[in-house]
Enzyme design. Sequence first.
Site, short mmCIF file in Angstrom:
data_model
loop_
_atom_site.label_atom_id
_atom_site.label_comp_id
_atom_site.label_asym_id
_atom_site.label_seq_id
_atom_site.Cartn_x
_atom_site.Cartn_y
_atom_site.Cartn_z
N CYS A 1 38.88 42.76 33.07
CA CYS A 1 37.84 43.03 34.06
C CYS A 1 37.31 44.43 33.83
O CYS A 1 38.09 45.36 33.60
CB CYS A 1 38.43 42.90 35.46
N LEU A 2 35.99 44.59 33.89
CA LEU A 2 35.41 45.91 33.72
C LEU A 2 35.88 46.89 34.79
O LEU A 2 35.89 48.09 34.57
CB LEU A 2 33.88 45.81 33.74
N HIS B 1 35.95 34.00 38.03
CA HIS B 1 36.21 35.44 38.11
C HIS B 1 35.12 36.14 38.93
O HIS B 1 35.43 36.92 39.85
CB HIS B 1 36.26 36.00 36.67
N GLU B 2 33.86 35.86 38.61
CA GLU B 2 32.75 36.54 39.30
C GLU B 2 32.65 36.11 40.77
O GLU B 2 32.40 36.95 41.64
CB GLU B 2 31.42 36.31 38.57
N HIS C 1 35.12 38.10 42.74
CA HIS C 1 34.67 39.46 43.07
C HIS C 1 33.87 39.48 44.37
O HIS C 1 34.06 40.36 45.20
CB HIS C 1 33.77 40.02 41.95
N GLN D 1 30.57 45.25 41.74
CA GLN D 1 31.08 46.07 40.65
C GLN D 1 30.16 47.23 40.31
O GLN D 1 30.57 48.18 39.65
CB GLN D 1 31.32 45.22 39.40
N GLY E 1 30.42 39.20 32.32
CA GLY E 1 29.81 39.00 33.62
C GLY E 1 29.95 40.26 34.45
O GLY E 1 30.82 41.09 34.18
#
Length: 176
Positions: free
Chosen positions: A103-104, A145-146, A149, A60, A55
């Site tokens: 996480c990216l 998670h998203e 963010h 991000q 995702g």
Amino acid sequence: MSKRTHARQGTARPIRLLGDPVLRTECDPVRTFDASLERLVDDMFVTMYEEDGAGVAANQVGVGLRAFVYDCKDDKGRRHVGHVVNPRLVAADGEMLVEPEGCLSVPGMHFETARHAHAVVEGVDVKGKPVRVEGTGYFARCLQHECGHLDGNVYIDVLSGDARREAMRAIRALDR
């Protein structure tokens, strides 16, 4: 066949890393549903696939708007692919599952993270049509998670105890 072959128009954008203020700022609601929003969503998909993520939230890629894309499987192995604009996490319930999460925006690190086994997100698509996304297992983890963010949080913010101490040590070591 890899899910990464999913055809999308768009351009990969650089992932913002922990320390970038955009990751710690609550995102603004999307108010204009136009070609630039569609381009953003396409770019987020391309970026997610290029970075091998499950995702990506708009902040991000440096855009402070409430939108995210996803491509991941649930606890039954069913693949879910889509996007949500102006998402609201309306349910996060069920058993707490503690599993490694990454996480990216915090590359190369994975920490044991507690998340609910079930999540429901409501919002709209790029055309403004209502969407409701329900997930279990890994997909529920992704939705939580998203959404985090977009509220200006990263997954390490939900860590506690030894996992949080380990994460803070690892992040401090990067700053040296």
